[in-house]
Scaffold this active site. Structure first.
Site, mmCIF file in Angstrom:
data_model
loop_
_atom_site.group_PDB
_atom_site.id
_atom_site.type_symbol
_atom_site.label_atom_id
_atom_site.label_comp_id
_atom_site.label_asym_id
_atom_site.label_seq_id
_atom_site.Cartn_x
_atom_site.Cartn_y
_atom_site.Cartn_z
ATOM 1 N N PHE A 155 24.190 10.367 4.059
ATOM 2 C CA PHE A 155 25.024 10.540 2.415
ATOM 3 C C PHE A 155 26.206 10.658 2.717
ATOM 4 C CE2 PHE A 155 20.589 12.232 1.861
ATOM 5 C CZ PHE A 155 20.087 11.304 0.691
ATOM 6 N N LEU A 156 26.804 10.450 3.895
ATOM 7 C CA LEU A 156 28.509 10.354 4.131
ATOM 8 C C LEU A 156 29.371 9.588 3.198
ATOM 9 C CD1 LEU A 156 29.424 7.745 5.751
ATOM 10 C CD2 LEU A 156 28.628 8.936 7.659
ATOM 11 N N GLU A 158 32.604 7.392 2.929
ATOM 12 C CA GLU A 158 33.773 6.857 3.746
ATOM 13 C C GLU A 158 35.064 7.592 3.231
ATOM 14 O OE1 GLU A 158 34.108 2.494 3.456
ATOM 15 O OE2 GLU A 158 32.175 2.538 3.721
ATOM 16 N N LYS A 210 17.524 8.467 -1.276
ATOM 17 C CA LYS A 210 18.954 7.784 -0.869
ATOM 18 C C LYS A 210 19.247 6.919 -2.172
ATOM 19 C CE LYS A 210 22.703 6.085 0.727
ATOM 20 N NZ LYS A 210 23.919 7.007 0.816
ATOM 21 N N ASN A 214 22.574 7.359 -5.129
ATOM 22 C CA ASN A 214 23.549 6.545 -5.283
ATOM 23 C C ASN A 214 23.303 6.080 -6.729
ATOM 24 O OD1 ASN A 214 24.842 6.637 -2.966
ATOM 25 N ND2 ASN A 214 24.413 4.810 -1.958
ATOM 26 N N CYS A 266 28.056 0.392 -0.684
ATOM 27 C CA CYS A 266 26.825 1.221 -1.061
ATOM 28 C C CYS A 266 26.382 0.977 -2.677
ATOM 29 C CB CYS A 266 27.032 2.609 -0.597
ATOM 30 S SG CYS A 266 27.165 2.858 1.187
ATOM 31 N N ARG A 334 34.781 -4.079 0.755
ATOM 32 C CA ARG A 334 33.437 -4.479 0.244
ATOM 33 C C ARG A 334 33.473 -4.478 -1.352
ATOM 34 N NH1 ARG A 334 29.670 -2.869 5.131
ATOM 35 N NH2 ARG A 334 31.092 -1.101 5.176
HETATM 36 P P1 NAD Z 1 28.549 -1.780 9.065
HETATM 37 O O1 NAD Z 1 28.396 -3.254 8.461
HETATM 38 O O2 NAD Z 1 29.904 -1.222 9.028
HETATM 39 O O3 NAD Z 1 28.067 -1.578 10.579
HETATM 40 C C1 NAD Z 1 26.818 -2.343 10.838
HETATM 41 C C2 NAD Z 1 27.008 -2.551 12.445
HETATM 42 O O4 NAD Z 1 25.551 -2.942 12.871
HETATM 43 C C3 NAD Z 1 27.816 -3.500 12.758
HETATM 44 O O5 NAD Z 1 28.818 -3.168 13.809
HETATM 45 C C4 NAD Z 1 27.067 -4.578 13.249
HETATM 46 O O6 NAD Z 1 27.700 -5.347 14.514
HETATM 47 C C5 NAD Z 1 25.911 -3.748 13.856
HETATM 48 N N1 NAD Z 1 24.548 -4.640 14.127
HETATM 49 C C6 NAD Z 1 23.956 -5.293 13.158
HETATM 50 N N2 NAD Z 1 22.706 -6.052 13.782
HETATM 51 C C7 NAD Z 1 22.790 -5.523 15.048
HETATM 52 C C8 NAD Z 1 21.710 -5.370 15.855
HETATM 53 N N3 NAD Z 1 20.759 -5.909 16.170
HETATM 54 N N4 NAD Z 1 21.736 -4.444 17.324
HETATM 55 C C9 NAD Z 1 23.022 -3.718 17.128
HETATM 56 N N5 NAD Z 1 24.118 -3.647 16.205
HETATM 57 C C10 NAD Z 1 23.787 -4.489 15.246
HETATM 58 O O7 NAD Z 1 27.445 -0.935 8.016
HETATM 59 P P2 NAD Z 1 27.567 0.428 7.498
HETATM 60 O O8 NAD Z 1 28.686 0.640 6.483
HETATM 61 O O9 NAD Z 1 27.872 1.423 8.614
HETATM 62 O O10 NAD Z 1 26.224 0.825 6.972
HETATM 63 C C11 NAD Z 1 24.903 0.907 7.679
HETATM 64 C C12 NAD Z 1 23.809 1.263 6.883
HETATM 65 O O11 NAD Z 1 24.100 2.755 6.431
HETATM 66 C C13 NAD Z 1 23.673 0.402 5.805
HETATM 67 O O12 NAD Z 1 22.426 0.436 5.284
HETATM 68 C C14 NAD Z 1 24.355 1.202 4.527
HETATM 69 O O13 NAD Z 1 23.810 0.860 3.353
HETATM 70 C C15 NAD Z 1 24.069 2.925 4.781
HETATM 71 N N6 NAD Z 1 25.184 3.663 4.520
HETATM 72 C C16 NAD Z 1 26.436 3.290 4.469
HETATM 73 C C17 NAD Z 1 27.547 4.287 4.058
HETATM 74 C C18 NAD Z 1 28.693 3.843 4.070
HETATM 75 O O14 NAD Z 1 29.651 4.554 3.354
HETATM 76 N N7 NAD Z 1 29.297 2.823 4.543
HETATM 77 C C19 NAD Z 1 27.107 5.518 3.547
HETATM 78 C C20 NAD Z 1 25.376 5.820 3.762
HETATM 79 C C21 NAD Z 1 24.870 4.880 4.095
#
Ligand code: NAD
Length: 441
Positions: A155-156, A158, A210, A214, A266, A334
């Site tokens: 739930f963080l 950015e 989750k 959202n 998200c 994004r």
């Molecule tokens: P992101 O795109 O910033 O990072 C994803 C990372 O996964 C990338 O660095 C990519 O290279 C790596 N990756 C992809 N396939 C891989 C594999 N097979 N092995 C190893 N690494 C691999 O994504 P994010 O923003 O960190 O989001 C990740 C998840 O968390 C999503 O499901 C998102 O909905 C969720 N989420 C995001 C946030 C947010 O604020 N960004 C908050 C809560 C939840």
């Protein structure tokens, strides 16, 4: 305890670093070789306040390491988190290919009991797929290694990610048995010491929590934007209405600010995905369909005001944009409203000069040389026909109107986040347009 985090993006990197901060030994894995090479030298691929310092510190203490090898990382690990992206697929439902690739890799390489925790935002039923993928791979190599799956949505926010992770409102964990619950309890113990609750539940409930969270937040934003648009038609001021309703403790004053629409990685994708999950279950989520439609329109509200002001003639006009990131304190663009706004301005033949404190490099990957980028807020105002405030970075709150007046060709401000006092702007000789309030010319 030793853990691995697979996926080193906004969520994975913060999660790994914050766990390392509690003294746990953490290995972060990513397939992006360049990212891992940089992270080994504490070069952070994203802008997130406080993250660089913590990564450096935990690298030095040797509690945090980075690798591209999932196999090596899970060698002696107790818990492996899957924190890879789940972007929207073509039909709007979450694309689980990255999550399931990781699950298969785990199945191929695990040598002892593991708790496999899905931290990515995933639809209900994903942990069943994760489990099946691991089992398939174990069967292929004739291995009988026990494992548990768990769901631990993140739930963080950015821009405030470290604080959110270290001091969470709550931690949600979906488990299937006491063993997994006990390991997850131990892991999160340092984070719950100051009465931050950890809520254990079944896995489908954790997965849905989750999306519901959202979807609720997106609903608040579309609700207030809808009311803001009505305010303009009936001569009311959304800021007054916001204060009027926000003081009701049942409603609360958070997340009810009118603006240029929600963006980010998200809300848009998660609203889409929950709508899709409901559709697959023959239940249309009518409220969320409206939330999404209102938001799509809201991203165009500022441009429509610009078009009205300039009588639909934007050809050759120059517009200054303040703020490109989808919200302050991040470089993430994004689904940012700025993208829609800039695209519409360009399509109408206008020129765009944009400034953002940290997202310029990101904008360059999206717009290249279609627009120009300023070094500071005033730089982009030179010969501008109007300023559009799109992201409410603190540095835009108290601009020097005297300097602005000298730089701009015509004195018009479109305030997409209602951060300015319309009277003050008008007293300085500018026309003012906000969201859900009277424009002053
Ligand atoms: P992101 O795109 O910033 O990072 C994803 C990372 O996964 C990338 O660095 C990519 O290279 C790596 N990756 C992809 N396939 C891989 C594999 N097979 N092995 C190893 N690494 C691999 O994504 P994010 O923003 O960190 O989001 C990740 C998840 O968390 C999503 O499901 C998102 O909905 C969720 N989420 C995001 C946030 C947010 O604020 N960004 C908050 C809560 C939840």
């Amino acid at each position: 305890m030793k853990i691995s985090i697979v996926g080193t993006g906004y969520v994975g990197l913060v999660t790994g670093t914050c766990f390392a901060e509690t003294g746990i030994n953490v290995t972060c894995v990513d397939i992006d070789e360049n990212k891992i090479k940089n992270l080994k030298q504490a070069i952070i691929p994203i802008y997130e306040p406080g993250l660089e310092t913590l990564v450096k510190k935990n690298l030095e203490k040797q509690r945090l390491s980075f690798t591209t090898s999932l196999k090596d990382s899970i060698d002696q690990t107790d818990v492996v988190f899957i924190a890879v992206g789940t972007p929207p697929g073509e039909d709007g439902s979450a694309d689980l290919s990255h999550v399931l690739n990781v699950a298969r890799e785990i199945g191929k390489n695990m040598t002892h009991h593991l708790v496999v925790v899905t931290k990515s935002t995933v639809p209900i039923g994903t942990s069943v797929k994760v489990k099946a993928a691991i089992r398939d791979e174990l069967e292929k190599r004739g291995a009988q290694i026990p494992f548990d799956v768990a769901s631990n949505p993140e739930f963080l926010k950015e821009g405030n990610a470290i604080e959110d992770f270290l001091k969470p409102d709550r931690i949600v964990v979906g488990v299937e048995n006491e063993k997994a619950q006990s390991i997850m309890s131990k892991l999160y113990k340092p984070f719950v010491l100051n009465n931050h609750p950890i809520l254990f539940m079944d896995i489908p409930s954790a997965e849905l929590t989750k999306y519901a969270a959202n979807a609720m937040l997106a609903t608040k934003i579309s609700f207030i934007n809808d009311i803001a648009n009505l305010c303009e038609l009936v001569g009311a001021d959304i800021n007054m209405v916001r204060k009027g309703i926000g003081t009701d403790s049942r409603i609360g004053n958070k997340f009810i600010y009118a603006g240029a629409g929600y963006g980010g990685s998200c809300f848009p994708k998660d609203v889409k995905a929950i709508i899709k999950t409901a559709e697959k279950n023959n239940y249309p989520l009518r409220l969320l369909q409206a939330v999404e439609a209102i938001n799509d329109d809201q991203k165009k509200v500022l441009v429509n005001k610009v078009k009205n002001h300039f009588k639909d003639d934007l050809k050759g006009k120059t517009f200054a944009i303040w703020g490109l990131a989808f919200k302050p304190n991040t470089d993430d663009m994004r689904e940012a409203p700025s993208r829609v706004i800039i695209r519409h301005l360009l399509d109408a033949g206008a020129k765009v000069n944009a400034y953002d404190p940290v997202a310029t490099h990101e904008a360059q990957t999206i717009f290249g040389d279609e627009i120009t980028y300023g070094k500071d807020p005033y730089d982009v105002l030179i010969e501008a026909d109007a300023l559009l405030l799109v992201t409410e970075w603190p540095e835009f709150r108290m601009p020097n109107f005297k300097v602005m007046e000298k730089l701009m060709k015509s004195k018009v401000i479109f305030d997409g986040r209602n951060i300015y006092d319309p009277m003050e702007i008008n007293e300085n000789g500018f026309d003012y347009y906000g969201i859900g309030r009277k424009s002053i010319r």
